[in-house]
Write an enzyme that holds these catalytic residues in place. Structure first.
Site, PDB file in Angstrom:
ATOM      1  N   THR A 186      -6.417  -4.323  -0.711  1.00  0.00           N
ATOM      2  CA  THR A 186      -5.431  -4.726  -1.593  1.00  0.00           C
ATOM      3  C   THR A 186      -5.226  -6.364  -1.744  1.00  0.00           C
ATOM      4  O   THR A 186      -4.899  -6.893  -2.821  1.00  0.00           O
ATOM      5  CB  THR A 186      -3.869  -4.229  -1.683  1.00  0.00           C
ATOM      6  OG1 THR A 186      -3.611  -4.684  -0.367  1.00  0.00           O
ATOM      7  CG2 THR A 186      -4.290  -2.834  -1.804  1.00  0.00           C
ATOM      8  N   ARG A 206      -4.131   3.130  10.769  1.00  0.00           N
ATOM      9  CA  ARG A 206      -4.887   4.244   9.709  1.00  0.00           C
ATOM     10  C   ARG A 206      -3.970   4.727   8.643  1.00  0.00           C
ATOM     11  O   ARG A 206      -2.926   5.354   8.831  1.00  0.00           O
ATOM     12  CB  ARG A 206      -5.596   5.269  10.716  1.00  0.00           C
ATOM     13  CG  ARG A 206      -6.709   5.966   9.895  1.00  0.00           C
ATOM     14  CD  ARG A 206      -6.840   7.044  11.243  1.00  0.00           C
ATOM     15  NE  ARG A 206      -8.342   7.541  10.748  1.00  0.00           N
ATOM     16  CZ  ARG A 206      -9.173   8.159  11.519  1.00  0.00           C
ATOM     17  NH1 ARG A 206      -8.735   8.810  12.806  1.00  0.00           N
ATOM     18  NH2 ARG A 206     -10.322   8.488  11.402  1.00  0.00           N
ATOM     19  N   ARG A 208       0.839  -1.177   0.210  1.00  0.00           N
ATOM     20  CA  ARG A 208       0.002   0.049   0.204  1.00  0.00           C
ATOM     21  C   ARG A 208       0.931   1.341   0.265  1.00  0.00           C
ATOM     22  O   ARG A 208       0.457   2.109  -0.544  1.00  0.00           O
ATOM     23  CB  ARG A 208      -1.069  -0.047   1.158  1.00  0.00           C
ATOM     24  CG  ARG A 208      -2.128   1.055   0.807  1.00  0.00           C
ATOM     25  CD  ARG A 208      -3.274   0.854   1.973  1.00  0.00           C
ATOM     26  NE  ARG A 208      -4.373   0.314   1.566  1.00  0.00           N
ATOM     27  CZ  ARG A 208      -5.405   0.504   0.943  1.00  0.00           C
ATOM     28  NH1 ARG A 208      -5.570   1.701   0.570  1.00  0.00           N
ATOM     29  NH2 ARG A 208      -6.342  -0.241   0.583  1.00  0.00           N
ATOM     30  N   GLU A 250     -10.012   6.207   6.729  1.00  0.00           N
ATOM     31  CA  GLU A 250      -8.301   6.616   6.663  1.00  0.00           C
ATOM     32  C   GLU A 250      -8.139   7.929   6.080  1.00  0.00           C
ATOM     33  O   GLU A 250      -7.030   8.411   6.594  1.00  0.00           O
ATOM     34  CB  GLU A 250      -7.652   5.199   6.255  1.00  0.00           C
ATOM     35  CG  GLU A 250      -7.837   4.168   7.007  1.00  0.00           C
ATOM     36  CD  GLU A 250      -7.328   2.930   6.182  1.00  0.00           C
ATOM     37  OE1 GLU A 250      -8.107   2.448   5.308  1.00  0.00           O
ATOM     38  OE2 GLU A 250      -6.279   2.206   6.610  1.00  0.00           O
TER      39      GLU A 250
HETATM   40  N1  MTE Z   1     -12.373   6.203  14.136  1.00  0.00           N
HETATM   41  C1  MTE Z   1     -12.405   6.072  15.566  1.00  0.00           C
HETATM   42  N2  MTE Z   1     -13.177   6.792  16.059  1.00  0.00           N
HETATM   43  N3  MTE Z   1     -11.877   4.791  16.032  1.00  0.00           N
HETATM   44  C2  MTE Z   1     -10.974   4.147  15.157  1.00  0.00           C
HETATM   45  O1  MTE Z   1     -10.363   3.224  15.887  1.00  0.00           O
HETATM   46  N4  MTE Z   1     -10.100   3.504  13.000  1.00  0.00           N
HETATM   47  C3  MTE Z   1      -9.922   4.062  11.626  1.00  0.00           C
HETATM   48  C4  MTE Z   1     -11.007   4.699  10.843  1.00  0.00           C
HETATM   49  N5  MTE Z   1     -11.553   5.585  11.747  1.00  0.00           N
HETATM   50  C5  MTE Z   1     -10.819   4.335  13.749  1.00  0.00           C
HETATM   51  C6  MTE Z   1     -11.677   5.282  13.432  1.00  0.00           C
HETATM   52  C7  MTE Z   1      -9.487   3.009  10.717  1.00  0.00           C
HETATM   53  S1  MTE Z   1      -7.918   2.447  10.643  1.00  0.00           S
HETATM   54  C8  MTE Z   1     -10.194   2.420   9.831  1.00  0.00           C
HETATM   55  S2  MTE Z   1      -9.441   1.430   8.720  1.00  0.00           S
HETATM   56  C9  MTE Z   1     -11.673   2.726   9.738  1.00  0.00           C
HETATM   57  O2  MTE Z   1     -12.003   3.678  10.750  1.00  0.00           O
HETATM   58  C10 MTE Z   1     -12.584   1.622   9.777  1.00  0.00           C
HETATM   59  O3  MTE Z   1     -13.789   1.786   9.770  1.00  0.00           O
HETATM   60  P1  MTE Z   1     -14.694   2.210   8.490  1.00  0.00           P
HETATM   61  O4  MTE Z   1     -14.145   1.277   7.523  1.00  0.00           O
HETATM   62  O5  MTE Z   1     -16.029   1.709   8.906  1.00  0.00           O
HETATM   63  O6  MTE Z   1     -14.264   3.575   8.272  1.00  0.00           O
HETATM   64  N1  HPA Z   2      -5.949  -2.269   4.203  1.00  0.00           N
HETATM   65  C1  HPA Z   2      -6.443  -2.578   5.754  1.00  0.00           C
HETATM   66  N2  HPA Z   2      -6.157  -3.750   6.209  1.00  0.00           N
HETATM   67  C2  HPA Z   2      -5.671  -4.765   5.224  1.00  0.00           C
HETATM   68  C3  HPA Z   2      -5.642  -4.445   3.941  1.00  0.00           C
HETATM   69  C4  HPA Z   2      -5.679  -3.094   3.344  1.00  0.00           C
HETATM   70  O1  HPA Z   2      -5.419  -2.957   2.454  1.00  0.00           O
HETATM   71  N3  HPA Z   2      -5.266  -5.696   3.350  1.00  0.00           N
HETATM   72  C5  HPA Z   2      -5.373  -6.504   4.192  1.00  0.00           C
HETATM   73  N4  HPA Z   2      -5.617  -5.977   5.519  1.00  0.00           N
HETATM   74 MO1  MOS Z   3      -7.677   0.376   9.383  1.00  0.00          MO
HETATM   75  S1  MOS Z   3      -5.526   0.559   9.360  1.00  0.00           S
HETATM   76  O1  MOS Z   3      -7.450  -0.422   7.666  1.00  0.00           O
HETATM   77  O2  MOS Z   3      -7.582  -0.772  10.466  1.00  0.00           O
END
Ligand code: MTE
Ligand code: HPA
Ligand code: MOS
Length: 782
Positions: free
Chosen positions: A461, A360, A328, A732
């Protein structure tokens, strides 16, 4: 705090909480009142034991003796386990092997803080006291602690991967201008407020019910089953919510569930394992730190012609998710820019430190910092405004310059327009002028300004992870239970998916309850990660809701002998011809006519593929975009700085919930700012993490919020792909908006040498590093 506009949804009568409404997070009140239940708050069964772990105190070496007699005899201790007590599989590596659940006698310790044994005791304090009584001896081995050492030794956790286009040697040789450089990009601790925690309750027939603070209940289920040596159907994982995760619970929640499960199995009692903050920081993975090295060729207009880029991620001692994370980083090393001739090498460097994991952005931010550093370097060397260099390199709408280095066409290219808009609304050019004037007049305080874009690929991915399931029950009073494979970590997923159901069934959201994510309700789920939670679970829930709506419609047609268009769903009501029913009365009628009111839903993301052999394909369903402008003031004699103003324009498509989306943008930005400025991880020469709490590891506090902080959702920008109600993922991408803070700090430093020199400034740009950058520039300028 934020001003925002959003594209208005049609204003016909709509249920409250339908899609597009900025309703409050389903747990907001409980979060602030303290009523939200986390693992450690749960009513544990009578006789629940408390587990704790004994950690290694060296970074690399063989365990030559392990004396646990005093641990076993300590007050309150009920059980002690070592590697030999694991009934099933010992390696819990999530994708590739390399993560032993426990390191035993004669085994090799690979990092400081690795788990050697676990105890179960009658209280948390007793368990923690007992583990201190172990006597462990080691035969020391040399530890590799830095990316450079690992690169030099070609010590990798996984093989390198390369992405190429055109002829980079030729491109570099023929470019009118050329620059080389190197950048260190720091890691980051997830610092979720709720630490890693699991509560395991033994069930009959050798089963186990696991309450776990995890982003990945299914993987927890699989690994608990494997270490216990039982089938997956014996294990259920339940996750109501996490007190934050940020990627840190994508794989690193598993170990604690597995250890508690073994102790629960052995003792026949419920066992809870909760890591104390310091041990959580020692024993669980962080964002990968990276080393980037570049050789770039460009022309007098600042346009990149060729780029040779090496990205080396510090993975720690095992593969974990590092293959996908460094991939990534490589996918995002273009950020928003067209790179004609390019060669990108991605290395997964092994070090004797904790195995780094998701955070994130998942490597994307590191790749983007690398290219934004290059863009700023080009700006200094061509004496251009960095914004003009950025614009000159953007993927364009024309066909020649809209394909990424891995062959994906940028189809919905909103950035050129979005950046122009932000340049206007933030008053960039006028502020650039006044900052130049300020800097000409001031010798100690210097101001800096930067606008940086974000283009972030949405999809896992790893192709097979792009699927989701849902389960929907309608009860005879018209109330609805919703369940799906996504987990709630504060990001508002449960709220958004409930809004999808409210929209489709036309009922107020108050009638919908999203229940805890459970592997026995929706099976075989993906981690909630890659920002895809609402995209894929929203679609799965929509599929289930559509099935129920279709059944109700068909029932109405048959029962009342009408055609389909005579059946109309309006808020909390269903009309059939000229008869009007409340939703509750109608479903009750359907129930009595033996109509199934429960449905599953499923979704898989279309169009995506990536061939790692040829390093090309369409790994992402679409891109999420945004841009930010940051203004900073630095004190060139102390290195201290302040972020004075931030303007953001971010594209979330048709927002499912603008209030939650803005919260994600603000929070993501601040978290990214912490990563790039104050959050510094430090290890001593023995490989011991020295930043093991908030006193030494400085995350942003509320007072670090920029005093002027404008967040706008890009209006009228529905997703060109048929995503859930044409929204775009938001979890993210906003983290990477914070790159403008780091770039603005460098802009301020560069003013010392009249913007002619590019200040080297590794991340995090702590005041110490900013001061050193100022002094280096002063020396260089003389
Ligand atoms: N927001 C809050 N409040 N707490 C979290 O742990 N994690 C982040 C983001 N926002 C997070 C957050 C990460 S790493 C990801 S991948 C996404 O939320 C996951 O949730 P979503 O796919 O529903 O957006
Ligand atoms: N993003 C987050 N988590 C993951 C991914 C990615 O692309 N691939 C496997 N785990
Ligand atoms: Mo978020 S780093 O894809 O949990």
């Amino acid at each position: 705090m934020s001003k925002y506009k959003t594209s208005a949804m049609p204003q016909a009568a709509r249920p409250s909480g339908a899609v597009g409404q900025g309703i409050v997070h389903e747990s907001a009140a409980k979060h602030v009142s303290g009523e939200a239940v986390y693992i450690d708050d749960m009513m544990a069964p009578a006789g629940t034991l408390h587990a704790y772990v004994g950690l290694s105190t060296i970074a690399h070496g063989v365990v030559s003796s392990m004396s646990l007699a005093a641990v076993r005899k300590a007050p309150g201790v009920v059980d002690v386990i070592t590697r030999d007590d694991v009934p099933g599989v010992i390696d819990i590596g999530p994708v590739f092997p390399g993560d032993p659940l426990l390191v035993g006698l004669d085994n090799t310790v690979e990092f400081h803080g690795q788990v050697l044994f676990a105890v179960a005791a009658t209280s948390y304090a007793a368990a923690r006291r007992a583990v201190q009584l172990a006597k462990i001896e080691y035969t020391h081995l040399p530890a590799c602690l830095s990316i450079e050492e690992g690169l030099e030794a070609e010590s990798f956790v996984r093989p390198p991967h390369y992405q190429r286009r055109g002829d980079v040697k030729q491109g570099l040789a023929s470019a009118p201008r050329r620059l080389q450089g190197e950048l260190q990009i720091g890691g980051q601790e997830q610092m979720y407020l709720e630490g890693q925690a699991s509560l395991c309750v033994p069930d009959e027939d050798g089963g186990m019910l696991v309450y776990s603070s995890t982003q990945n209940p299914t993987e927890g289920q699989k690994l608990v089953a494997e270490v216990l040596g039982v089938d997956l159907h014996k294990v259920t994982v339940d996750t109501r919510r996490m007190g934050g995760a940020f990627g840190g619970k994508e794989t690193h929640a598993n170990q604690w569930a597995c250890l508690a499960a073994i102790l629960a199995r052995r003792t026949g009692r419920a066992v809870k394992l909760r890591l104390a903050r310091g041990d959580d920081m020692r024993a669980t993975g962080k964002r990968h730190h990276f080393l980037s090295r570049f050789d770039v060729g460009f022309n007098d207009l600042g346009q990149i012609q060729a780029l040779d880029l090496m990205l080396a991620g510090g993975c720690g001692m095992s593969p974990d998710l590092s293959d996908a994370i460094v991939d990534r980083a490589m996918f995002h090393s273009d950020n928003a820019y067209y790179l004609p001739d390019v060669a990108i090498a991605g290395h997964r460097v092994k070090t004797n430190t904790v195995s780094n994991t998701a955070f994130r952005g998942f490597g994307g931010p590191q790749g983007m910092v690398a290219i934004e550093d290059i863009i700023d370097a080009i700006a200094r060397s061509t004496a251009m405004d960095p914004l003009d260099v950025r614009k000159a390199n953007l993927y364009s709408i024309e066909e020649q310059r809209n394909v990424t280095h891995y062959g994906q066409t940028i189809e919905q290219n909103v950035l050129p327009m979005l950046i122009d808009r932000l340049e206007e609304t933030s008053d960039y050019r006028a502020r650039r002028e006044s900052i130049r004037a300020f800097n000409a007049e001031n010798t100690v305080l210097k101001k800096g300004l930067a606008l940086t874009p974000v283009k972030f690929g949405i999809s896992f991915t790893v192709q097979h992870l792009n699927q989701a399931g849902a389960l929907l029950h309608v009860f005879t009073d018209g109330s609805i239970q919703l369940n799906h494979g996504g987990t709630e970590m504060g990001q508002g997923l449960y709220t958004k998916v409930a809004q999808v159901v409210a929209e489709e069934l036309q009922v107020d959201i108050a009638h919908i309850r999203c229940t805890a994510t459970r592997t026995d309700k929706v099976p075989n789920t993906s981690p909630t990660a890659a920002s895809s939670g609402s995209d894929i679970n929203g679609m799965a829930a929509l599929d289930a809701a559509k099935k129920i709506r279709a059944r109700l419609t068909q029932f109405a047609c048959e029962h009342f002998k009408v055609s389909e268009d005579a059946v109309v769903f309006s808020p909390n009501q269903i009309s059939v011809g000229d008869q009007m029913f409340s939703f509750a009365d109608f479903v009750n009628l359907a129930y009595h006519q033996r109509i199934s009111l429960s449905a599953t839903g499923f979704y898989r993301t279309p169009k995506i593929h990536y061939d790692r052999e040829t390093a090309s394909g369409r790994p992402f369903y679409y891109f999420a975009n945004g841009a930010s402008v940051s203004e900073v003031t630095i004190d060139t004699l102390s290195g201290e700085y302040r972020v004075e103003r931030v303007d953001i324009c971010h594209d979330v498509g048709n927002s499912l919930n603008p209030a939650i989306d803005i919260g994600q943008i603000e929070g993501g930005f601040i978290q990214g700012m912490g990563w790039l400025t104050s959050e510094e991880l430090a290890w001593d020469n023995e490989g011991r993490l020295t930043t093991v709490g908030p006193a030494t590891y400085k995350i942003p506090a509320i007072g670090d919020t920029p005093p002027i902080f404008h967040v706008e959702l890009l209006p009228d920008s529905p997703n060109a792909e048929a995503t859930i109600f044409r929204s775009k993922a938001v979890g993210e991408p906003p983290l990477m908006l914070a790159i403008s803070v780091w770039s603005a700090i460098r802009d301020a430093v560069a003013s010392i040498a009249d913007y002619r020199l590019h200040p080297a400034l590794d991340t995090p740009a702590t005041p110490e590093r900013v001061l050193m950058a100022c002094e280096a520039l002063r020396r260089e300028a003389h």
